[in-house]
Write a protein that holds these residues in place. Sequence first.
Motif, PDB file in Angstrom:
ATOM      1  N   GLY A 165       0.795  -1.232   0.000  1.00  9.22           N
ATOM      2  CA  GLY A 165       0.000   0.000   0.000  1.00  9.22           C
ATOM      3  C   GLY A 165       0.820   1.272   0.000  1.00  9.22           C
ATOM      4  O   GLY A 165       0.303   2.357   0.278  1.00  9.22           O
ATOM      5  N   LYS A 166       2.120   1.137  -0.301  1.00 11.86           N
ATOM      6  CA  LYS A 166       2.985   2.321  -0.344  1.00 11.86           C
ATOM      7  C   LYS A 166       2.704   3.140  -1.611  1.00 11.86           C
ATOM      8  O   LYS A 166       2.263   2.602  -2.618  1.00 11.86           O
ATOM      9  CB  LYS A 166       4.453   1.914  -0.324  1.00 11.86           C
ATOM     10  N   TRP A 167       2.978   4.459  -1.517  1.00  6.71           N
ATOM     11  CA  TRP A 167       2.819   5.362  -2.663  1.00  6.71           C
ATOM     12  C   TRP A 167       4.060   6.225  -2.781  1.00  6.71           C
ATOM     13  O   TRP A 167       4.732   6.499  -1.789  1.00  6.71           O
ATOM     14  CB  TRP A 167       1.586   6.248  -2.487  1.00  6.71           C
ATOM     15  N   LYS A 168       4.344   6.654  -4.002  1.00  4.18           N
ATOM     16  CA  LYS A 168       5.499   7.497  -4.269  1.00  4.18           C
ATOM     17  C   LYS A 168       5.037   8.909  -4.625  1.00  4.18           C
ATOM     18  O   LYS A 168       4.075   9.082  -5.377  1.00  4.18           O
ATOM     19  CB  LYS A 168       6.285   6.921  -5.443  1.00  4.18           C
ATOM     20  N   VAL A 169       5.718   9.899  -4.050  1.00  3.02           N
ATOM     21  CA  VAL A 169       5.536  11.285  -4.466  1.00  3.02           C
ATOM     22  C   VAL A 169       6.705  11.594  -5.400  1.00  3.02           C
ATOM     23  O   VAL A 169       7.835  11.175  -5.138  1.00  3.02           O
ATOM     24  CB  VAL A 169       5.575  12.256  -3.257  1.00  3.02           C
ATOM     25  N   TYR A 170       6.423  12.291  -6.494  1.00  2.28           N
ATOM     26  CA  TYR A 170       7.487  12.631  -7.434  1.00  2.28           C
ATOM     27  C   TYR A 170       7.321  14.075  -7.881  1.00  2.28           C
ATOM     28  O   TYR A 170       6.251  14.673  -7.747  1.00  2.28           O
ATOM     29  CB  TYR A 170       7.464  11.701  -8.657  1.00  2.28           C
ATOM     30  N   GLU A 206      -0.501   9.802   3.218  1.00  9.57           N
ATOM     31  CA  GLU A 206       0.736  10.546   3.501  1.00  9.57           C
ATOM     32  C   GLU A 206       1.319  11.143   2.220  1.00  9.57           C
ATOM     33  O   GLU A 206       1.818  12.273   2.217  1.00  9.57           O
ATOM     34  CB  GLU A 206       1.762   9.649   4.192  1.00  9.57           C
ATOM     35  N   ALA A 207       1.261  10.375   1.138  1.00 11.21           N
ATOM     36  CA  ALA A 207       1.760  10.861  -0.156  1.00 11.21           C
ATOM     37  C   ALA A 207       0.943  12.068  -0.620  1.00 11.21           C
ATOM     38  O   ALA A 207       1.500  13.061  -1.090  1.00 11.21           O
ATOM     39  CB  ALA A 207       1.716   9.741  -1.193  1.00 11.21           C
ATOM     40  N   GLU A 208      -0.376  11.997  -0.467  1.00 15.36           N
ATOM     41  CA  GLU A 208      -1.246  13.109  -0.875  1.00 15.36           C
ATOM     42  C   GLU A 208      -0.945  14.372  -0.076  1.00 15.36           C
ATOM     43  O   GLU A 208      -0.989  15.478  -0.615  1.00 15.36           O
ATOM     44  CB  GLU A 208      -2.722  12.723  -0.717  1.00 15.36           C
ATOM     45  N   LYS A 209      -0.636  14.212   1.198  1.00 16.11           N
ATOM     46  CA  LYS A 209      -0.316  15.354   2.060  1.00 16.11           C
ATOM     47  C   LYS A 209       0.946  16.070   1.548  1.00 16.11           C
ATOM     48  O   LYS A 209       0.987  17.295   1.439  1.00 16.11           O
ATOM     49  CB  LYS A 209      -0.125  14.862   3.500  1.00 16.11           C
ATOM     50  N   VAL A 210       1.975  15.296   1.220  1.00 22.04           N
ATOM     51  CA  VAL A 210       3.233  15.860   0.722  1.00 22.04           C
ATOM     52  C   VAL A 210       3.018  16.494  -0.657  1.00 22.04           C
ATOM     53  O   VAL A 210       3.512  17.589  -0.934  1.00 22.04           O
ATOM     54  CB  VAL A 210       4.346  14.788   0.675  1.00 22.04           C
ATOM     55  N   GLU A 211       2.251  15.818  -1.509  1.00 20.11           N
ATOM     56  CA  GLU A 211       1.944  16.373  -2.838  1.00 20.11           C
ATOM     57  C   GLU A 211       1.252  17.730  -2.700  1.00 20.11           C
ATOM     58  O   GLU A 211       1.611  18.692  -3.391  1.00 20.11           O
ATOM     59  CB  GLU A 211       1.043  15.410  -3.615  1.00 20.11           C
ATOM     60  N   LYS A 212       0.294  17.829  -1.800  1.00 20.03           N
ATOM     61  CA  LYS A 212      -0.451  19.080  -1.582  1.00 20.03           C
ATOM     62  C   LYS A 212       0.498  20.195  -1.138  1.00 20.03           C
ATOM     63  O   LYS A 212       0.431  21.326  -1.636  1.00 20.03           O
ATOM     64  CB  LYS A 212      -1.551  18.844  -0.542  1.00 20.03           C
ATOM     65  N   GLU A 213       1.418  19.875  -0.225  1.00 21.21           N
ATOM     66  CA  GLU A 213       2.413  20.855   0.236  1.00 21.21           C
ATOM     67  C   GLU A 213       3.279  21.343  -0.923  1.00 21.21           C
ATOM     68  O   GLU A 213       3.567  22.540  -1.045  1.00 21.21           O
ATOM     69  CB  GLU A 213       3.301  20.248   1.330  1.00 21.21           C
ATOM     70  N   LEU A 214       3.709  20.418  -1.788  1.00 20.43           N
ATOM     71  CA  LEU A 214       4.541  20.782  -2.935  1.00 20.43           C
ATOM     72  C   LEU A 214       3.764  21.672  -3.914  1.00 20.43           C
ATOM     73  O   LEU A 214       4.302  22.661  -4.417  1.00 20.43           O
ATOM     74  CB  LEU A 214       5.047  19.525  -3.655  1.00 20.43           C
ATOM     75  N   LEU A 215       2.519  21.315  -4.171  1.00 18.75           N
ATOM     76  CA  LEU A 215       1.693  22.114  -5.087  1.00 18.75           C
ATOM     77  C   LEU A 215       1.530  23.541  -4.565  1.00 18.75           C
ATOM     78  O   LEU A 215       1.644  24.507  -5.317  1.00 18.75           O
ATOM     79  CB  LEU A 215       0.323  21.458  -5.300  1.00 18.75           C
ATOM     80  N   GLU A 216       1.296  23.658  -3.270  1.00 18.39           N
ATOM     81  CA  GLU A 216       1.152  24.990  -2.671  1.00 18.39           C
ATOM     82  C   GLU A 216       2.479  25.751  -2.729  1.00 18.39           C
ATOM     83  O   GLU A 216       2.505  26.938  -3.055  1.00 18.39           O
ATOM     84  CB  GLU A 216       0.650  24.878  -1.226  1.00 18.39           C
ATOM     85  N   LYS A 244       5.842  19.312 -12.225  1.00 18.90           N
ATOM     86  CA  LYS A 244       4.554  18.747 -11.826  1.00 18.90           C
ATOM     87  C   LYS A 244       4.759  17.797 -10.654  1.00 18.90           C
ATOM     88  O   LYS A 244       5.279  16.702 -10.835  1.00 18.90           O
ATOM     89  CB  LYS A 244       3.925  17.995 -12.991  1.00 18.90           C
ATOM     90  N   PRO A 245       4.367  18.224  -9.450  1.00 15.71           N
ATOM     91  CA  PRO A 245       4.331  17.269  -8.352  1.00 15.71           C
ATOM     92  C   PRO A 245       3.186  16.272  -8.584  1.00 15.71           C
ATOM     93  O   PRO A 245       2.162  16.632  -9.176  1.00 15.71           O
ATOM     94  CB  PRO A 245       4.037  18.135  -7.122  1.00 15.71           C
ATOM     95  N   GLY A 246       3.370  15.056  -8.152  1.00 17.88           N
ATOM     96  CA  GLY A 246       2.307  14.074  -8.295  1.00 17.88           C
ATOM     97  C   GLY A 246       2.558  12.865  -7.410  1.00 17.88           C
ATOM     98  O   GLY A 246       3.578  12.780  -6.736  1.00 17.88           O
ATOM     99  N   ILE A 247       1.598  11.951  -7.430  1.00 22.01           N
ATOM    100  CA  ILE A 247       1.750  10.702  -6.679  1.00 22.01           C
ATOM    101  C   ILE A 247       1.455   9.523  -7.601  1.00 22.01           C
ATOM    102  O   ILE A 247       0.727   9.664  -8.588  1.00 22.01           O
ATOM    103  CB  ILE A 247       0.822  10.647  -5.430  1.00 22.01           C
ATOM    104  N   THR A 248       2.038   8.403  -7.277  1.00 26.60           N
ATOM    105  CA  THR A 248       1.802   7.188  -8.053  1.00 26.60           C
ATOM    106  C   THR A 248       1.950   5.969  -7.148  1.00 26.60           C
ATOM    107  O   THR A 248       2.686   6.011  -6.169  1.00 26.60           O
ATOM    108  CB  THR A 248       2.768   7.075  -9.255  1.00 26.60           C
TER     109      THR A 248
END
Length: 132
Positions: free
Chosen positions: A23-28, A87-97, A44-48
């Motif tokens: 269930g791990k996800w990557k932020v890139y 957790e990945a979505e949280k980091v992605e959101k921070e990067l987008l902001e 482009k920040p994103g998750i996969t």
Amino acid sequence: SIINCNTSIMEVKNKYYNKLPDGKWKVYIQLFTKKDSKQRLYLKPGITEFWDGDARMYFNNLTEEDSFVKHFDTKVMWSKIFPSKAEAEKVEKELLEYFGDKVDMGFKTGGYSEVREYNHEKWIAKSNELYN
């Protein structure tokens, strides 16, 4: 030959279709550069859920009428694996902001709303934090 065709299909499957375990996800952060000059235009920040951050560009090109790779050269500038999608979505959101407002690239494709203007000073400041 058929063997080469099958080999390249297997290579593509191994590169792009392998999902992260447990269930791990990557932020890139994906970099988009001008095809001829390599000038850095956007990121482009994103998750996969896939091992390879470039899988996002591969599937975008496979499934969308207009795609990032038709317009730009792309590469992953940074990525990190997180224990969960939340957790990945949280980091992605921070990067987008952090990287600022959405940009108009002149076309729309899946994930276009996550594209930001490339700002070298912002990238250097953030990369020092991300890599340390």
